[in-house]
Design a protein around this motif. Structure first.
Motif, short mmCIF file in Angstrom:
data_model
loop_
_atom_site.label_atom_id
_atom_site.label_comp_id
_atom_site.label_asym_id
_atom_site.label_seq_id
_atom_site.Cartn_x
_atom_site.Cartn_y
_atom_site.Cartn_z
N TYR A 135 0.84 -1.21 0.00
CA TYR A 135 0.00 0.00 0.00
C TYR A 135 0.87 1.26 0.00
N TYR A 138 0.80 11.78 3.30
CA TYR A 138 0.07 10.61 3.79
C TYR A 138 0.98 9.37 3.77
N ARG A 152 2.08 7.03 6.98
CA ARG A 152 1.87 5.57 7.03
C ARG A 152 3.21 4.84 7.18
N SER A 173 -12.86 4.83 -1.98
CA SER A 173 -12.04 3.89 -1.22
C SER A 173 -12.47 3.80 0.24
N ASN A 174 -12.19 2.65 0.86
CA ASN A 174 -12.49 2.50 2.29
C ASN A 174 -11.53 3.32 3.14
N ASP A 175 -10.39 3.62 2.58
CA ASP A 175 -9.42 4.46 3.27
C ASP A 175 -9.89 5.91 3.15
N HIS A 219 -8.86 8.72 4.27
CA HIS A 219 -7.86 9.75 3.97
C HIS A 219 -7.57 9.80 2.46
#
Lengths: 248, 122
Positions: free
Chosen positions: A7, A58, A62, A122-124, A126
């Motif tokens: 990712y 971002y 992460r 997206s489920n993300d 951010h």
């Protein structure tokens, strides 16, 4: 840099593509064909640079959470080498003439629009937020570049010839956008036919056509680039490489 | 003395050694695009105000250029453009007869009666 998490690679791929095409477009600053279009292309450059910053910030967050590292948007943009960059080859190609510059933007923006529409769901959260914010900008990039494609393609004999040359040169670099890398999270095959329809419709209006059966280059997404990227990075990264952490 | 200036546009600069007196005709030049006047409305309910002028090949491009040149710092929410050649202007030579006669006619200003308090924004 530990990139075991795919990712993270995907986020860097998004950031790199926006940054590298922004850097290319930025070369037009004070060299646009006329003042008004000089401002237009540099506005687009700043939109793309803004996108890349959002993705780098971002990605840094992460990466640091996962690895305990201390990456920032600047280290990711300025301290990575050519083989670490995952941008599309299309983004690093030289500006050439105005026809080539706007055609590169057109092919890329049409793809970005489709990709970001997917990412915005997206489920993300951010990632979805960044995609959503960027979509309004991209919508304008598509409109602006489409109009230039039509204007030049369906313009004078010379502008038509230049557009043909630009498309012949750039087209072999478009296939890569739909070739999945290990880190891709979107089914790119789904986007391909929508993209092709959209691009073909504009080219048709511009009295241009898609080159038939072209060999497609690839490699950018996995860090294998054209000879052009090294020069671009040398110029872009020079200051931070020579004086790491310099601020002004 | 006649000086011959060749203008090159972005991407058209020839290779070194090939810099002869090539006339770069056939390229669109700034002067061949008409001038447009741009009017921007800064927010709902206000008038469009003249913001400046720019070059563009047609109305659609003029609006987009205006968006890029005049609204990039959130100056506006609506754009009008009109080709400058369609604007008819008063002649500065007429200034005396046009404007000076109004200068001694104070009675044209609404200052000779009292406004009720209920009337606002006057």
């Amino acid at each position: 840099m530990n990139l075991k998490n795919l990712y993270h690679s995907f986020l860097l791929h998004l950031a790199d593509s926006s940054l590298i095409i922004a850097q290319r477009n930025g070369e037009c600053c004070a060299h646009g064909p006329i003042l008004e279009q000089d401002i237009a292309i540099t506005n687009i450059t700043l939109d793309l640079l803004g996108q890349s910053r959002n993705f780098y910030q971002y990605a840094a967050q992460r990466l640091n959470e996962a690895n305990g590292s201390s990456e920032t948007e600047d280290t990711l943009a300025y301290h990575r080498g050519e083989r670490d960059f995952k941008n599309f080859l299309l983004c690093e190609l030289p500006n050439g003439d105005w026809a080539q510059t706007i055609t590169r933007q057109f092919l890329f923006s049409c793809f970005q629009q489709l990709l970001f529409e997917k990412l915005s769901k997206s489920n993300d959260e951010h990632l979805a937020a960044i995609a959503n914010k960027s979509l309004k900008e991209i919508q304008y990039h598509v409109k602006w570049s489409s109009e230039w494609v039509i204007r030049l393609g369906d313009g004078t004999e010379e502008s038509h010839e230049r557009m043909k040359k630009a498309i012949d040169y750039l087209w072999p670099y478009t296939g890569e956008m739909f070739m999945p890398a290990t880190y891709d999270i979107i089914n790119l095959e789904d986007l391909k036919s929508i993209w092709l329809n959209k691009v073909e419709a504009v080219l048709q209006e511009a009295t241009l056509s898609v080159p038939a059966n072209t060999f497609m280059h690839s490699g950018g997404k996995s860090g294998v680039h054209t000879e052009h990227l090294g020069f671009l990075l040398a110029e872009m990264q020079y200051l931070q490489r020579t004086y790491p952490g310099a601020e002004w | 003395m006649h000086i011959n200036i060749t203008k090159y546009y972005y991407g058209d600069i020839p290779d070194a050694g090939n810099n002869n007196t090539h006339e770069s005709t056939g390229h669109s030049t700034t002067s061949s695009w008409p001038l447009w006047e741009v009017f921007i409305r800064s927010k709902q309910g206000l008038d469009h105000k003249h913001a400046g002028s720019l070059h563009a090949a047609d109305a659609a491009m003029a609006i987009e250029n205006a968006r890029d040149v005049y609204t990039r710092r959130q100056e506006g929410i609506s754009i009008w453009v009109v080709e400058s050649q369609y604007i008819h202007a008063s002649n500065p030579d007429d200034a005396e007869m046009f404007y000076e006669p109004a200068s001694d006619k104070v009675y044209r200003h609404p200052t000779f009666y009292d406004l009720p308090d209920e009337v606002k924004h006057m």
